[in-house]
Scaffold this motif. Structure first.
Motif, PDB file in Angstrom:
ATOM      1  N   GLU A 124      -2.560 -38.447  42.794  1.00  0.00           N
ATOM      2  CA  GLU A 124      -3.746 -38.150  41.979  1.00  0.00           C
ATOM      3  C   GLU A 124      -3.529 -38.489  40.512  1.00  0.00           C
ATOM      4  O   GLU A 124      -4.424 -39.003  39.849  1.00  0.00           O
ATOM      5  N   THR A 125      -2.330 -38.222  40.011  1.00  0.00           N
ATOM      6  CA  THR A 125      -2.010 -38.564  38.618  1.00  0.00           C
ATOM      7  C   THR A 125      -2.059 -40.075  38.422  1.00  0.00           C
ATOM      8  O   THR A 125      -2.621 -40.570  37.436  1.00  0.00           O
ATOM      9  N   ALA A 126      -1.475 -40.806  39.362  1.00  0.00           N
ATOM     10  CA  ALA A 126      -1.498 -42.270  39.276  1.00  0.00           C
ATOM     11  C   ALA A 126      -2.941 -42.778  39.340  1.00  0.00           C
ATOM     12  O   ALA A 126      -3.315 -43.692  38.604  1.00  0.00           O
ATOM     13  N   TYR A 127      -3.748 -42.167  40.204  1.00  0.00           N
ATOM     14  CA  TYR A 127      -5.156 -42.570  40.310  1.00  0.00           C
ATOM     15  C   TYR A 127      -5.872 -42.379  38.975  1.00  0.00           C
ATOM     16  O   TYR A 127      -6.612 -43.256  38.528  1.00  0.00           O
ATOM     17  N   LYS A 128      -5.642 -41.248  38.335  1.00  0.00           N
ATOM     18  CA  LYS A 128      -6.281 -40.989  37.038  1.00  0.00           C
ATOM     19  C   LYS A 128      -5.871 -42.040  36.015  1.00  0.00           C
ATOM     20  O   LYS A 128      -6.696 -42.541  35.250  1.00  0.00           O
ATOM     21  N   HIS A 129      -4.580 -42.377  35.994  1.00  0.00           N
ATOM     22  CA  HIS A 129      -4.102 -43.375  35.036  1.00  0.00           C
ATOM     23  C   HIS A 129      -4.708 -44.748  35.320  1.00  0.00           C
ATOM     24  O   HIS A 129      -5.151 -45.432  34.401  1.00  0.00           O
ATOM     25  N   PHE A 130      -4.700 -45.146  36.588  1.00  0.00           N
ATOM     26  CA  PHE A 130      -5.222 -46.463  36.931  1.00  0.00           C
ATOM     27  C   PHE A 130      -6.718 -46.552  36.644  1.00  0.00           C
ATOM     28  O   PHE A 130      -7.207 -47.583  36.205  1.00  0.00           O
ATOM     29  N   LYS A 131      -7.445 -45.479  36.895  1.00  0.00           N
ATOM     30  CA  LYS A 131      -8.886 -45.482  36.665  1.00  0.00           C
ATOM     31  C   LYS A 131      -9.192 -45.453  35.163  1.00  0.00           C
ATOM     32  O   LYS A 131     -10.035 -46.201  34.679  1.00  0.00           O
ATOM     33  N   GLU A 132      -8.494 -44.588  34.429  1.00  0.00           N
ATOM     34  CA  GLU A 132      -8.761 -44.434  32.999  1.00  0.00           C
ATOM     35  C   GLU A 132      -8.433 -45.699  32.212  1.00  0.00           C
ATOM     36  O   GLU A 132      -9.196 -46.117  31.346  1.00  0.00           O
ATOM     37  N   PHE A 133      -7.292 -46.315  32.516  1.00  0.00           N
ATOM     38  CA  PHE A 133      -6.854 -47.488  31.766  1.00  0.00           C
ATOM     39  C   PHE A 133      -7.271 -48.801  32.442  1.00  0.00           C
ATOM     40  O   PHE A 133      -6.924 -49.870  31.950  1.00  0.00           O
ATOM     41  N   GLU A 134      -7.992 -48.691  33.583  1.00  0.00           N
ATOM     42  CA  GLU A 134      -8.466 -49.854  34.332  1.00  0.00           C
ATOM     43  C   GLU A 134      -7.330 -50.840  34.608  1.00  0.00           C
ATOM     44  O   GLU A 134      -7.414 -52.034  34.315  1.00  0.00           O
ATOM     45  N   LEU A 135      -6.262 -50.323  35.210  1.00  0.00           N
ATOM     46  CA  LEU A 135      -5.085 -51.123  35.507  1.00  0.00           C
ATOM     47  C   LEU A 135      -5.249 -51.832  36.848  1.00  0.00           C
ATOM     48  O   LEU A 135      -5.837 -51.280  37.773  1.00  0.00           O
TER      49      LEU A 135
END
Length: 96
Positions: free
Chosen positions: A11-22
């Motif tokens: 979930e943490t990785a998902y938030k990072h990928f979504k927020e920073f559009e990685l």
């Protein structure tokens, strides 16, 4: 590790990928440079998923919206040009 920890990391990785559009094909080093101090620690990734590639695969499987291609913005419609009037013809010059 417990399933709960694995889910928290995901979930943490998902938030990072979504927020920073990685992109999902990013390597850990680039990820940590972009995220900064809030990035998931490599030891946490190792304990939960054994390797970074398994974490990114889990993101693809559990969150398909991350891997879906983003639609290209539609081009602006061209303004319709009003039919222009033909240029007036010049009067013939007189011979003087």
């Amino acid at each position: 590790m417990a399933v709960r920890v694995k889910k928290t990391v995901l979930e943490t990785a998902y938030k990072h990928f979504k927020e920073f559009e990685l992109p999902l094909d990013i390597d850990y080093k680039s990820y940590s440079l972009i995220i900064g101090r809030g990035a998931i620690h490599p030891m946490t990734v190792k304990r939960s998923f054994k390797a970074w590639k398994y974490l990114t695969h889990a993101l693809r499987v559990n969150y398909p919206e991350l891997s879906a291609p983003k639609p290209a913005p539609k081009p602006a419609p061209k303004p319709k040009a009003a039919p222009s009037k033909p240029a007036p013809k010049a009067a013939p010059k007189s011979k003087d």
